[in-house]
Design a protein around this motif. Sequence first.
Motif, PDB file in Angstrom:
ATOM      1  N   UNK A  51       0.836  -1.204   0.000  1.00  0.00           N
ATOM      2  CA  UNK A  51       0.000   0.000   0.000  1.00  0.00           C
ATOM      3  C   UNK A  51       0.870   1.254   0.000  1.00  0.00           C
ATOM      4  N   UNK A  52       1.978   1.209   0.766  1.00  0.00           N
ATOM      5  CA  UNK A  52       2.890   2.353   0.793  1.00  0.00           C
ATOM      6  C   UNK A  52       3.591   2.519  -0.552  1.00  0.00           C
ATOM      7  N   UNK A  53       4.013   1.401  -1.130  1.00  0.00           N
ATOM      8  CA  UNK A  53       4.745   1.469  -2.400  1.00  0.00           C
ATOM      9  C   UNK A  53       3.890   2.059  -3.521  1.00  0.00           C
ATOM     10  N   UNK A  54       2.630   1.702  -3.556  1.00  0.00           N
ATOM     11  CA  UNK A  54       1.782   2.205  -4.645  1.00  0.00           C
ATOM     12  C   UNK A  54       1.097   3.514  -4.256  1.00  0.00           C
ATOM     13  N   UNK A  55       1.388   4.018  -3.061  1.00  0.00           N
ATOM     14  CA  UNK A  55       0.826   5.289  -2.573  1.00  0.00           C
ATOM     15  C   UNK A  55      -0.682   5.345  -2.754  1.00  0.00           C
ATOM     16  N   UNK A  56      -1.331   4.273  -2.303  1.00  0.00           N
ATOM     17  CA  UNK A  56      -2.793   4.187  -2.466  1.00  0.00           C
ATOM     18  C   UNK A  56      -3.491   5.216  -1.578  1.00  0.00           C
ATOM     19  N   UNK A  57      -4.396   5.965  -2.177  1.00  0.00           N
ATOM     20  CA  UNK A  57      -5.187   6.929  -1.399  1.00  0.00           C
ATOM     21  C   UNK A  57      -6.660   6.578  -1.525  1.00  0.00           C
ATOM     22  N   UNK A  58      -7.424   7.023  -0.534  1.00  0.00           N
ATOM     23  CA  UNK A  58      -8.864   6.758  -0.537  1.00  0.00           C
ATOM     24  C   UNK A  58      -9.506   7.403  -1.757  1.00  0.00           C
ATOM     25  N   UNK A  59     -10.378   6.672  -2.434  1.00  0.00           N
ATOM     26  CA  UNK A  59     -10.965   7.176  -3.672  1.00  0.00           C
ATOM     27  C   UNK A  59     -12.381   7.720  -3.473  1.00  0.00           C
ATOM     28  N   UNK A  60     -12.751   7.962  -2.225  1.00  0.00           N
ATOM     29  CA  UNK A  60     -14.091   8.486  -1.971  1.00  0.00           C
ATOM     30  C   UNK A  60     -14.167   9.990  -2.152  1.00  0.00           C
ATOM     31  N   UNK A  61     -13.026  10.661  -2.205  1.00  0.00           N
ATOM     32  CA  UNK A  61     -13.030  12.108  -2.381  1.00  0.00           C
ATOM     33  C   UNK A  61     -11.955  12.798  -1.570  1.00  0.00           C
ATOM     34  N   UNK A 224       1.940   2.239 -14.777  1.00  0.00           N
ATOM     35  CA  UNK A 224       1.045   3.217 -15.429  1.00  0.00           C
ATOM     36  C   UNK A 224       0.922   4.455 -14.542  1.00  0.00           C
ATOM     37  N   UNK A 225       0.709   5.593 -15.172  1.00  0.00           N
ATOM     38  CA  UNK A 225       0.397   6.782 -14.382  1.00  0.00           C
ATOM     39  C   UNK A 225       1.604   7.561 -13.911  1.00  0.00           C
ATOM     40  N   UNK A 226       1.336   8.552 -13.049  1.00  0.00           N
ATOM     41  CA  UNK A 226       2.379   9.458 -12.566  1.00  0.00           C
ATOM     42  C   UNK A 226       3.215   8.805 -11.484  1.00  0.00           C
ATOM     43  N   UNK A 227       4.386   9.371 -11.228  1.00  0.00           N
ATOM     44  CA  UNK A 227       5.267   8.849 -10.192  1.00  0.00           C
ATOM     45  C   UNK A 227       4.654   9.079  -8.806  1.00  0.00           C
ATOM     46  N   UNK A 228       4.057  10.289  -8.616  1.00  0.00           N
ATOM     47  CA  UNK A 228       3.523  10.626  -7.298  1.00  0.00           C
ATOM     48  C   UNK A 228       2.164   9.995  -7.023  1.00  0.00           C
ATOM     49  N   UNK A 229       1.374   9.795  -8.079  1.00  0.00           N
ATOM     50  CA  UNK A 229       0.059   9.182  -7.900  1.00  0.00           C
ATOM     51  C   UNK A 229      -0.091   8.078  -8.941  1.00  0.00           C
TER      52      UNK A 229
END
Lengths: 492, 227
Positions: A51-61, A224-229
């Motif tokens: 979870x830390x490696x992929x920098x997962x954030x809550x997708x509810x808003x 896929x996607x940005x480095x930060x997100x």
Amino acid sequence: MTRSALPPVTHLATPRLTAGLDEHGWLDAATHRRVHGPLRPLPTDVLVQLVDDIQLTGRGGAGFPFGRKLRAVLESARRQQRPPVVTVNGSESEPLSFKDKVLLTRAPHLVLDGAALAADAIGASEIVVAVTDDEGAERSLRAALAERQMPVPTSVHVVPHRIVSGQSGALVNGINGKKHIPPATSQRTSDAGVKSHPTLLSNAETYAQLAIAARRGPYGYTSLGLVDEPGTVLLTVTGAAARPAVMEVPTGTPLWRVLELCHAPADAAVLTGGYEGTWINPESALRATISRAGFAAVGGTLGPGVIAPIGPDTCPLGELAQVVHFLAAGSTGQCGPCRLGLPDLARSVDLIVAGTAPTALVEAAVEAVRGRGACGHPDATARMSASALMVFAADIATHGARHGCGRPVKGQLLVPPGPADTNARLSVDWSRCDGHGLCAHVLPELVSLDANGFPALPQSPVPVWLHGQARRAVRMCPALALRLTTEGHHAA
Amino acid sequence: MRTLVEYAAGVVTLVLLTLAVMVGVLATDRTVLRPRHRVLLQPVHSALSVLAVGAVVLHVVSMIAKGYASTLDVLLPFLGGRSFEVGMGALALYLMVSVFWTGLIRARFAGSGRPWLWRVLHSGAYAAWPIALYHGFEAGRAAAAWVELSYFACALAVVATLLARLAGLFARKRGARPTRYVRLLDESTQLRSTPTVRPDRGRTARTPDVDSFDDGDYWAQLRGTAT
């Protein structure tokens, strides 16, 4: 909501969450396995690291880092010596957002995979999936649960479809058998949530992303996607888009590509993040890239991924007024600034539409609710209105000069019609009204008196929490001039 | 308990009815009372009316139980064979109950096309009350002089308030109420006639004396652009 009532699903680049959805209406267990591959449970430390490696954030808003949430729950469970509960928030209370409904209705196994992974890793005692009462998601989840094994007992909880019932505190209240309203004093769900257990609560897409990441590993996920997100985001493209869709795109995709693919009108102002998001002007929409930081850079909000452009053929202020009235009616009425402040805000927007008041009135109303109340509802409404004042400054000037812009209000922001009782409206028989002013005293939230002492009534419906007061005002009217009607019928 | 009801219910009804009528007519006033007073008075009026109807039911039931009247006297006023006074009591009862009923269904008239009908029906109170007073004085125990005087004073007060209300109604119909525009005009004329807030004087006091400056051209130019 049946499957056909949901927007179609598309994707840019390789589909991940939406894989298989262009071929299959509903991914059953076997198809799901074939499309996504097998899944093995992960040990606690591996999951936290992932979870830390992929920098997962809550997708509810809110975009809260999932890793911090996970650690807080683990810490709280260790301290309290109680097993945590995993809660999937699939209520998606933002009216413009459909991505969670699409996931739950068409690919429920992916969300359940994520919830099962989390439950396994943190040693949860149960999983609760909360969905709104529009059938589709609930039926799909129950069917999916019937054909698979979950590591812990899993239940589906149905919440009423209201703008504030998706707030985490309100959701926990509802699951605990209380009213679905935000708690007055905020308590961290990671400390005491469902049945007072430490609770890992996140949005349905978050769990689906977790299930994808567990299969692909940190390197595969961040390809896929940005480095930060890193990774992909689910968007709901709606509003004036000719081809509305739920679209999965890698972060960093230019917003204009998304708008173009969905046939949005050119040079459109865009409401980003939904009713509780912010407006951006057409120039910003050309520059923005899809990510939390990319939207923030142009003054937008990614929020739950709502992209709602409005066309040049509709009155933007009228559209705004509809949204603000909807949000005002969505107040549970438990906090004064929200209960009184939001109708004030809606009324001031009405006056802007009519061209009879300066923007300072809206600004004052915005200031009166900003940062106040038990939940984020009043604050978000204020922020959205304030952004509209900036984006539509030219339209406001036109309305002020000509008392309107001549364009109809087309309802492109899909403000949902409320249940039957929220369509009650106050009206006055002007030939009878003699300006006694009792209605303004009984119902200050809705009725204001003009300089001659006659009432000014909003055209918007009477909020549910004001129905009692409205009936009282009707009873008290000395001239028998006031009435409360529901969709043309006589109500009181 | 029973004797207490027999003894007091009638009197209590009269007092409550008097208060209900007075508060009702008072609540319509807009010369002295502000909207908040009127909003407070309306539930008081309703509560008094409910109590009055409750008391009159007790009174009637206890009178029938004691044999002072029969069910027939209540059902058919003046035809049951009792005195004229008792008949008037039954008539007042009917009027009271019907006026009470119009009060209950008042909100319905807000939607219908006939608010005047409600007013006429509810005005039945002005008939019920004197009839009830007559019944009380003639059929009941002899009242003390001060009691009779008090009722008389109440009646006078109601008639006066009613006249004031009618007068106010006609005055408004003729458009005698000053509009906001008229009030603004008044205020502006007051402003002009009050020396303390005269704007001209303040400005001249602060403006420097143009001719005392050496740079005459500059100030002349400035004066030229200002005017």
